[in-house]
Write a protein that holds these residues in place. Structure first.
Motif, PDB file in Angstrom:
ATOM      1  N   UNK A 237       0.756  -1.154  -0.023  1.00  0.00           N
ATOM      2  CA  UNK A 237       0.248  -0.123   0.075  1.00  0.00           C
ATOM      3  C   UNK A 237       0.860   1.089   0.232  1.00  0.00           C
ATOM      4  N   UNK A 238       0.184   2.236  -0.178  1.00  0.00           N
ATOM      5  CA  UNK A 238       1.266   3.617  -0.386  1.00  0.00           C
ATOM      6  C   UNK A 238       1.837   4.277   0.964  1.00  0.00           C
ATOM      7  N   UNK A 239       0.993   3.673   1.913  1.00  0.00           N
ATOM      8  CA  UNK A 239       1.621   3.560   3.261  1.00  0.00           C
ATOM      9  C   UNK A 239       3.117   3.212   3.445  1.00  0.00           C
TER      10      UNK A 239
ATOM     11  N   UNK B 139       9.552   5.286  -1.982  1.00  0.00           N
ATOM     12  CA  UNK B 139      10.026   5.233  -3.355  1.00  0.00           C
ATOM     13  C   UNK B 139       9.521   6.401  -4.139  1.00  0.00           C
ATOM     14  N   UNK B 140       8.200   6.325  -4.022  1.00  0.00           N
ATOM     15  CA  UNK B 140       7.508   7.581  -4.567  1.00  0.00           C
ATOM     16  C   UNK B 140       7.904   8.913  -4.360  1.00  0.00           C
ATOM     17  N   UNK B 141       8.589   9.362  -3.178  1.00  0.00           N
ATOM     18  CA  UNK B 141       9.070  10.472  -3.025  1.00  0.00           C
ATOM     19  C   UNK B 141      10.495  10.694  -3.530  1.00  0.00           C
TER      20      UNK B 141
ATOM     21  N   UNK C  72      16.460  -0.503  -3.294  1.00  0.00           N
ATOM     22  CA  UNK C  72      16.811   0.067  -1.776  1.00  0.00           C
ATOM     23  C   UNK C  72      15.559  -0.855  -1.260  1.00  0.00           C
ATOM     24  N   UNK C  73      14.447  -0.732  -1.430  1.00  0.00           N
ATOM     25  CA  UNK C  73      13.414  -1.457  -0.514  1.00  0.00           C
ATOM     26  C   UNK C  73      13.435  -2.982  -0.925  1.00  0.00           C
ATOM     27  N   UNK C  74      13.947  -3.625  -1.832  1.00  0.00           N
ATOM     28  CA  UNK C  74      14.147  -5.078  -1.801  1.00  0.00           C
ATOM     29  C   UNK C  74      15.200  -5.411  -0.795  1.00  0.00           C
ATOM     30  N   UNK C  75      16.351  -4.643  -1.002  1.00  0.00           N
ATOM     31  CA  UNK C  75      17.564  -4.959   0.061  1.00  0.00           C
ATOM     32  C   UNK C  75      16.973  -4.716   1.492  1.00  0.00           C
TER      33      UNK C  75
ATOM     34  N   UNK D 124      11.074   0.573   8.951  1.00  0.00           N
ATOM     35  CA  UNK D 124      12.033   1.710   8.215  1.00  0.00           C
ATOM     36  C   UNK D 124      11.243   2.821   7.835  1.00  0.00           C
ATOM     37  N   UNK D 125      10.086   2.729   7.250  1.00  0.00           N
ATOM     38  CA  UNK D 125       9.348   3.802   6.877  1.00  0.00           C
ATOM     39  C   UNK D 125       8.870   4.660   8.026  1.00  0.00           C
TER      40      UNK D 125
END
Length: 273
Positions: A209-211, A216-218, A225-228, A241-242
């Motif tokens: 979800x966008x939360x 990444x959107x920003x 990075x997210x997959x790592x 991390x978010x």
């Protein structure tokens, strides 16, 4: 093909006991993520969290068999959930609605469908990363960022800017020239963004979800990075991390956003050797 799946659905801080308005559902090689929206006085006595749970479960049941096109399965799920609360005011502009993402991994293909802004990304090895996100809803990095830039979260100026964005959203939601979300009309499912790739090189995939995808959107992160982070910390670690980014920017000046925290759902799938 053996697929390992993990799911984290984390309510925003301060929402404990109020129900997460995101919901994720996992099946054999299939995942559905639903990001619900709406207001308590929006004409539905059940609420947004109920709608998200019902739609996720109904969508998974409709598409898990593999022989139904994803858009058709989502359409039947929208119709089924609408039938469950016909006594509510489904025409009210604030009645529960949702962004939806569906990923289905078959013997020969990987199918993805995004309605509104749920992000789906697959890692196809030598063929690279491929993302499917319906960008019609909200235009997060554009409309929201520009409309809220310079306004501190919690101030009257920020509240006024959010009210303006919500009014603009209401005029554009589920209308030609605007954007489409799951609500009571099953036909919107066929306006989703979809893609299909061969599954031969599939290594891993994420649906969120966008939360969870807003870094990444920003531009704060990339999908690699997210997959790592997913590889080292799992879905719950990605959400953590978010939250760290949100805590470092509590006023929303670096990353303008509607609210300080949002519900976040991440489904992470790996193809095992």
């Amino acid at each position: 093909m053996i697929v390992e799946a993990a799911l984290a659905c984390v309510p925003a801080p301060g929402r404990a006991g109020k129900g997460c308005e995101d919901h994720g559902a996992l099946g054999p090689s299939t995942v559905v993520v639903v990001d619900g929206v709406g207001l308590p006085a929006g004409g539905c006595r059940h609420g947004v969290a109920w709608y998200a749970r019902q739609l996720a479960s109904a969508t998974l049941a409709a598409v898990a068999g593999g022989d139904v096109p994803l858009a058709d399965g989502l359409a039947s799920a929208i119709a089924a959930v609408a039938a469950c609360h016909r006594d509510c005011d489904l025409a009210h502009p604030d009645t529960p609605s949702a962004a939806v993402g569906v990923l289905r991994i078959g013997a020969d293909s990987v199918e993805m469908l995004s309605l509104a802004d749920v992000a789906i990304v697959v890692d196809l090895g030598a063929d690279g990363l491929h993302a499917v996100v319906d960008r019609h809803a909200e235009a997060r990095a554009g409309l929201v960022g520009v409309g809220l830039a310079g306004h501190r979260i919690g101030t009257a100026a920020h509240a006024a800017a959010v009210a303006g964005l919500l009014a603009e959203r209401e005029t554009a939601c589920n209308r030609p020239g605007g954007f489409w979300v799951a609500a009571a009309d099953p036909d919107v499912a066929h306006r989703a963004t979809a893609a299909t790739f061969p599954s031969a090189g599939l290594r891993r995939a994420v649906v969120c979800s966008d939360g969870a995808s807003w870094p990444v959107d920003s531009g704060e992160w990339t999908w690699p990075d997210a997959f790592a982070r997913l590889a080292s910390r799992g879905p719950g670690g990605l959400v953590a991390a978010v939250r760290e980014l949100e805590a470092a920017d509590p006023d929303g000046l670096r990353h303008p956003r509607v609210k300080r925290h949002d519900d976040a759902t991440v489904a992470y799938l790996r193809v095992l050797p």
